[in-house]
Design an enzyme around this catalytic site. Structure first.
Site, PDB file in Angstrom:
ATOM      1  N   CYS A 235       9.153 -34.798  19.815  1.00 21.19           N
ATOM      2  CA  CYS A 235      10.135 -33.802  19.377  1.00 21.19           C
ATOM      3  C   CYS A 235       9.452 -32.536  18.827  1.00 21.19           C
ATOM      4  O   CYS A 235       8.872 -31.779  19.597  1.00 21.19           O
ATOM      5  CB  CYS A 235      11.110 -34.414  18.379  1.00 21.19           C
ATOM      6  SG  CYS A 235      12.651 -33.487  18.240  1.00 21.19           S
TER       7      CYS A 235
ATOM      8  N   HIS B 172      13.318 -38.920  21.665  1.00 21.09           N
ATOM      9  CA  HIS B 172      12.883 -39.894  20.663  1.00 21.09           C
ATOM     10  C   HIS B 172      12.721 -41.281  21.271  1.00 21.09           C
ATOM     11  O   HIS B 172      13.707 -42.019  21.399  1.00 21.09           O
ATOM     12  CB  HIS B 172      13.884 -39.952  19.510  1.00 21.09           C
ATOM     13  CG  HIS B 172      13.853 -38.742  18.639  1.00 21.09           C
ATOM     14  ND1 HIS B 172      13.106 -38.675  17.484  1.00 21.09           N
ATOM     15  CD2 HIS B 172      14.455 -37.533  18.766  1.00 21.09           C
ATOM     16  CE1 HIS B 172      13.256 -37.483  16.930  1.00 21.09           C
ATOM     17  NE2 HIS B 172      14.071 -36.777  17.693  1.00 21.09           N
TER      18      HIS B 172
ATOM     19  N   GLU C  92      11.540 -43.812  19.853  1.00 15.12           N
ATOM     20  CA  GLU C  92      11.844 -44.819  18.828  1.00 15.12           C
ATOM     21  C   GLU C  92      13.348 -44.992  18.635  1.00 15.12           C
ATOM     22  O   GLU C  92      13.784 -45.867  17.865  1.00 15.12           O
ATOM     23  CB  GLU C  92      11.192 -44.433  17.496  1.00 15.12           C
ATOM     24  CG  GLU C  92      11.927 -43.405  16.675  1.00 15.12           C
ATOM     25  CD  GLU C  92      11.845 -41.980  17.203  1.00 15.12           C
ATOM     26  OE1 GLU C  92      12.548 -41.111  16.668  1.00 15.12           O
ATOM     27  OE2 GLU C  92      11.075 -41.745  18.167  1.00 15.12           O
TER      28      GLU C  92
END
Length: 365
Positions: free
Chosen positions: A246, A331, A333
């Site tokens: 990001c 992202h 995650e």
């Protein structure tokens, strides 16, 4: 209690106050996630922003202690169509309203979030104010137009000092520009020895930690507001495998000679399709960003575009094989969102293994 959301273009939304009764000013953005409002609230990348949730019912499963993505929320305000006062979930320990009150975050419910979303999509992000005061809207709009939005978000959300999360595997220096806990969870479950360092860490300070790899985290705001981080990446690029996520992706691009630009309304939600060129596969991704790497700025650099957003064609991934560095705008995650892209952490571990083997052979041949 009645509350108002007032935008800089003169739009006035009247609804019901929730959370704190204090006044909040920020950039108004929207998130399209169907679930995960607690993770949205606690994502440091929302520092300085007022978030409009497009899903109409928010708060129905309450708030629990396990799903925070930071120690505390940094969001400036929260806007929903309807919020639930009686959540139902076995993990719930408090309501959405309770959480907002405890962190002095004002919110408003009962407003037309569909209209707000359409307006932002058409006009772009707008400055807004949430207030419970009876001050005339004209005065508040004038106040908004005179307000300069914050530019020091990274320094507000980053850790102030280094700390570690020990593991038996590769040592990863995680540069915290506003890192979500999900990044540490993914590294920890792969056994990494994690050293979390502040946003203003220097290249020499990183070298002294003798890492096997460097991860540049997500974070809020304009990447050009942290020029010291760009200088640090330039200094250390190529010495260790590097993975940017990001804001980390944008900083990696700037350090490599590319440029970034503010998007009209950004990408925020858990359902964004991204195509990976190497495999031709499309992934559904979690995203939260208002800036992107300019496509025409890649020419003349050593960067290769690896991923693109299928909705608007913006760059979603970059790599520099000669420097053993890569990045993604989204992202992996998740939290909240799909876990399809978790393989990127495995790719980072494979890169660190390859780098260590190459250094061993270079030293011992």
């Amino acid at each position: 209690m009645k509350a108002r959301l007032i935008l800089e273009d003169g739009t006035v939304c009247v609804g019901k106050a929730m959370g704190a009764t204090s006044e909040a000013i920020g950039e108004v953005v929207f998130n399209t996630g169907l679930t995960g409002y607690q993770e949205v609230l606690s994502d440091p990348s929302y520092c300085g922003q007022i978030v409009v949730m497009t899903y109409p019912l928010i708060g129905n499963y309450g708030i629990n202690r396990d799903d925070f993505e930071a120690v505390r929320p940094f969001i400036h305000g929260f806007v929903v169509r309807e919020h639930c006062d009686l959540p139902s979930n076995w993990r719930s320990t408090q309501t959405l309203d309770d959480l907002l009150k405890s962190y002095e975050i004002p919110g408003i419910s009962g407003v037309d979030t569909r209209m707000l979303t359409r307006k932002i999509r058409h006009h772009g992000t707008l400055r807004g104010i949430i207030t419970t005061s009876s001050e005339p809207a004209e005065n508040l709009i004038e106040k908004l137009n005179k307000t300069t939005l914050m530019t020091d978000q990274v320094s507000r959300v980053s850790t102030k000092s280094m700390f570690s999360s020990p593991g038996n595997g590769d040592r990863v220096v995680l540069v915290d520009f506003g890192s979500k806990h999900g990044i540490m969870r993914d590294l920890s479950k792969r056994g990494c020895d994690i050293m979390v360092v502040p946003h203003n860490v220097t290249a020499d300070e990183i070298r002294r930690l003798q890492p096997d790899g460097i991860l540049l985290s997500n974070g809020p705001g304009d990447p050009k507001d942290v020029p010291y981080a760009i200088d640090m990446i330039k200094d250390i690029l190529g010495e260790y495998p590097l993975f940017g996520i990001c804001l980390g992706h944008q900083l990696f691009a700037l350090a490599s000679g590319a440029d970034t630009e503010k998007m009209k309304f950004g990408h925020r939600g858990g359902n964004h399709p991204v195509k990976e060129f190497h495999t031709g596969r499309t992934y559904i991704t979690s995203q939260n960003h208002g800036y992107a790497v300019k496509e025409d700025s890649i020419a003349g650099t050593d960067l290769e575009v690896t991923h693109i957003a299928l909705n608007d064609g913006t760059i979603e991934g970059l790599s520099n094989e000669s420097k053993q560095a890569f990045s993604v705008q989204y992202h992996p995650e998740a939290a909240p969102g799909p876990y399809d892209s978790g393989y990127l952490f495995d790719q980072f571990l494979a890169l660190m293994k390859q780098s260590k083997e190459e250094k061993w052979y270079a030293k011992n041949r």
